[in-house]
Write an enzyme that holds these catalytic residues in place. Structure first.
Site, short mmCIF file in Angstrom:
data_model
loop_
_atom_site.label_atom_id
_atom_site.label_comp_id
_atom_site.label_asym_id
_atom_site.label_seq_id
_atom_site.Cartn_x
_atom_site.Cartn_y
_atom_site.Cartn_z
N LYS A 22 0.85 -1.21 0.00
CA LYS A 22 0.00 0.00 0.00
C LYS A 22 0.88 1.25 0.00
O LYS A 22 0.66 2.17 -0.79
CB LYS A 22 -0.88 0.02 1.24
N ASN A 23 1.92 1.25 0.85
CA ASN A 23 2.71 2.47 1.03
C ASN A 23 3.77 2.68 -0.05
O ASN A 23 4.52 3.65 0.00
CB ASN A 23 3.34 2.49 2.43
N ARG A 92 -4.70 10.52 4.43
CA ARG A 92 -3.63 11.51 4.54
C ARG A 92 -2.64 11.42 3.39
O ARG A 92 -2.00 12.39 3.03
CB ARG A 92 -2.82 11.30 5.81
N CYS A 116 -5.10 12.34 12.78
CA CYS A 116 -5.80 11.05 12.68
C CYS A 116 -5.62 10.38 14.04
O CYS A 116 -5.00 10.92 14.94
CB CYS A 116 -5.22 10.21 11.55
N ARG A 121 0.27 14.52 13.10
CA ARG A 121 0.81 14.25 11.76
C ARG A 121 0.90 15.51 10.90
O ARG A 121 0.27 15.62 9.85
CB ARG A 121 0.01 13.14 11.08
N ASP A 304 4.60 0.46 12.01
CA ASP A 304 3.37 -0.15 11.47
C ASP A 304 3.21 -1.61 11.87
O ASP A 304 2.18 -2.21 11.56
CB ASP A 304 3.36 -0.05 9.94
N ARG A 396 -8.62 -0.68 4.58
CA ARG A 396 -7.76 0.35 3.96
C ARG A 396 -6.42 -0.25 3.56
O ARG A 396 -5.81 0.20 2.60
CB ARG A 396 -7.50 1.48 4.96
C1 EPZ Z 1 4.22 6.93 6.38
O1 EPZ Z 1 3.41 7.94 6.95
C2 EPZ Z 1 3.32 5.72 6.23
N1 EPZ Z 1 2.22 6.05 5.31
C3 EPZ Z 1 2.77 5.33 7.60
O2 EPZ Z 1 1.99 4.16 7.43
C4 EPZ Z 1 3.96 5.00 8.51
O3 EPZ Z 1 3.48 4.69 9.79
C5 EPZ Z 1 4.90 6.22 8.58
O4 EPZ Z 1 5.31 6.60 7.26
C6 EPZ Z 1 6.13 5.94 9.40
O5 EPZ Z 1 6.83 4.87 8.86
C7 EPZ Z 1 2.46 6.07 3.98
O6 EPZ Z 1 3.57 5.85 3.53
C8 EPZ Z 1 1.29 6.39 3.10
P1 EPZ Z 1 6.11 10.26 8.59
P2 EPZ Z 1 3.95 9.46 7.02
O7 EPZ Z 1 6.01 11.54 7.83
O8 EPZ Z 1 4.85 9.74 5.89
C9 EPZ Z 1 6.23 13.53 12.01
C10 EPZ Z 1 0.10 2.79 7.67
O9 EPZ Z 1 -0.39 2.26 8.67
N2 EPZ Z 1 6.22 14.51 10.92
O10 EPZ Z 1 7.26 9.36 8.33
O11 EPZ Z 1 2.75 10.34 7.21
C11 EPZ Z 1 4.95 12.71 12.08
O12 EPZ Z 1 3.97 13.38 12.84
C12 EPZ Z 1 0.58 4.22 7.77
O13 EPZ Z 1 0.24 2.24 6.56
C13 EPZ Z 1 6.33 15.87 11.22
O14 EPZ Z 1 6.41 16.26 12.39
O15 EPZ Z 1 4.79 9.44 8.36
C14 EPZ Z 1 5.42 11.43 12.75
O16 EPZ Z 1 5.46 11.66 14.15
C15 EPZ Z 1 0.32 4.83 9.14
N3 EPZ Z 1 6.34 16.77 10.21
C16 EPZ Z 1 6.85 11.26 12.22
O17 EPZ Z 1 7.24 12.56 11.74
C17 EPZ Z 1 6.26 16.39 8.89
O18 EPZ Z 1 6.31 17.27 8.01
C18 EPZ Z 1 6.99 10.28 11.06
O19 EPZ Z 1 5.99 10.60 10.15
C19 EPZ Z 1 6.14 15.02 8.60
C20 EPZ Z 1 6.13 14.10 9.62
#
Ligand code: EPZ
Length: 423
Positions: A22-23, A92, A116, A121, A304, A396
């Protein structure tokens, strides 16, 4: 709304084929917006989020249709610039349209995703990187309005590792004028899969999979034609399913090379792995040993799979410590696991899981995608029936999970349930 009814206590024995990730599929679909022509992605999982991304591409004028596990995306007439709140609030990952739209169209109006269940996020790092490339960003009425005549290459040091942040900036940099260097980049395999597809379409990217990705901008990309990598999170989920039911699953298409941290922890817990010509055989015979885990960016233990490992640890023969370092609220599955009889104490981002001998079926509620997978796993091991409501969360990210589990001997059925408050 659907619910799943699981009758637990039966070891899973059989074969499971892992679907496309998915990702990886979601950023790859968004990347098609960088091109002008007929794109094709294969090994695409049949998931609710993929259908949502398809709808978003449609609203942007990128006509697309799916045939089995193939999706065809024609961007020749794509003129749209807006990702509406109605779609973004349900997924998202819609924010992945931002980079490609600014790069290709010079303008994007993308709804802020909103928080969420697992955390606030924010997307500040996505915006910081785009601004460094010359994008004018204005936040108005809950939307990000981004404009840039032509993006220019920049050196960007991300404050924290962000998967979709890295993906958005790599996609934007592909069509920028000049070279971009993204430091503190995410190293997830899904980022590498996206970069590989872009390179095959003419992008000039080096360093994918490392913390520094360099992108030399080009004027045009050819349409993508790419096979989506297998889903390491789905694979890890079924590995836990074999362990928690003390069964034996032959898992095919599992991307073992992307699961070292997970396989290491499962082996520590006593789950056994054997590569055979038929696929990877994952089995367990007795209660899992306690293992401590801390989630982290790749190649650390994936957040995850934290909830799924916690389900296994609910039955461990000691006490295990689980630390979540990526999201601030990713223990929503704990109160639901307690309803099944688990003994878990949470302090901040640390959970201490005291193993119990047996879980007992109960009514529980899914709160987010991976928490719902955790409840299915716990239900497979619990005595009696477990009713898991709001199972749309599961749909999802897990293709045909009831069929895949059923084919391995699980007793799982989907039933409808009245919307909350209705009889
Ligand atoms: C990706 O989400 C994945 N989704 C998530 O999978 C996964 O849990 C996550 O990466 C971490 O591995 C997809 O790829 C579609 P991040 P993403 O930006 O990119 C903070 C699932 O279950 N952050 O790596 O949204 C954020 O709040 C989903 O399949 C900021 O502060 O995650 C988090 O605490 C859930 N500012 C941390 O960084 C930003 O601009 C990591 O988030 C971006 C992120």
């Amino acid at each position: 709304m659907d619910k799943l009814v699981v009758t637990g206590g039966r070891p899973l024995v059989g074969r499971v084929r892992i679907s496309g990730a998915k990702n990886a599929a979601l950023p790859l679909m968004a990347a098609c917006l960088l091109t002008r022509g007929k794109n094709r992605l294969t090994n695409v999982p049949g998931l609710r989020d993929v259908r949502t991304m398809g709808r978003l591409l449609d609203t942007l004028g990128a006509k697309n249709h799916t045939r089995k596990d193939r999706i065809y995306i024609d961007t020749a007439e794509a003129r749209g610039e807006e990702a509406p709140y109605e779609l973004v609030k349900t997924m998202r990952a819609s924010v992945l349209a931002l980079g490609p739209l600014v790069a290709r169209r010079g303008r994007a109006r993308v709804s802020l995703p909103g928080g969420c269940a697992i955390g606030e996020r924010p997307i500040d790092q996505h915006l910081k990187g785009l601004e460094a490339m010359g994008t004018k960003i204005v936040l108005e009425e809950g939307y990000v309005v981004a404009e840039a005549k032509r993006l220019k290459g920049a050196e960007i040091s991300l404050d924290l590792v962000t998967v979709t942040g890295t993906e958005n900036l790599v996609m934007a940099a592909c069509l920028a004028k000049g070279t971009s260097v993204i430091k503190n980049a995410a190293r997830e395999p899904e980022v590498v899969d996206l970069c590989q597809a872009l390179i095959n379409a003419g992008a000039r990217i080096s360093g994918a999979g490392t913390a520094t990705i360099t992108v030399e901008g080009v004027d045009e990309l050819s349409p993508l034609d790419h096979r989506v990598m297998p889903d390491r999170i789905e694979a890890g989920t079924y590995m836990v399913a074999a362990g928690i039911t003390r069964g034996e699953l032959t898992i095919t298409e599992a991307p073992l090379e992307h699961l070292s941290a997970v396989v290491g922890k499962l082996k520590e817990a006593g789950v056994r792995f054997q590569q055979t010509p038929k696929g990877l055989v994952v089995s367990a015979r007795r209660a899992p040993k306690p293992v401590n885990l801390i989630t982290g960016p790749y190649p650390g233990f994936p957040t995850d799979l934290q909830a799924q490992l916690m389900a296994l640890m609910a039955l461990n023969n000691g006490s295990a410590v689980v630390q979540e370092t990526i999201f601030e609220n990713r223990f929503m599955h704990v109160p639901e696991l307690r309803r099944l009889g688990a003994d878990i104490e949470v302090t901040g981002s640390t959970a201490v899981v005291k193993g119990v001998r047996q879980l007992k079926g109960a009514k529980v509620m899914a709160t987010d995608l991976r928490a719902s997978a955790c409840l299915v796993l716990a239900a497979l091991a619990a005595e009696g029936d477990t009713h898991i409501s709001r199972v749309y969360h599961l749909d999802r990210g897990y293709e045909k999970i009831d069929q895949k589990l059923g084919a391995a001997g699980a007793k799982v059925r989907r039933a409808s349930e009245p919307a909350p408050g209705k009889k």
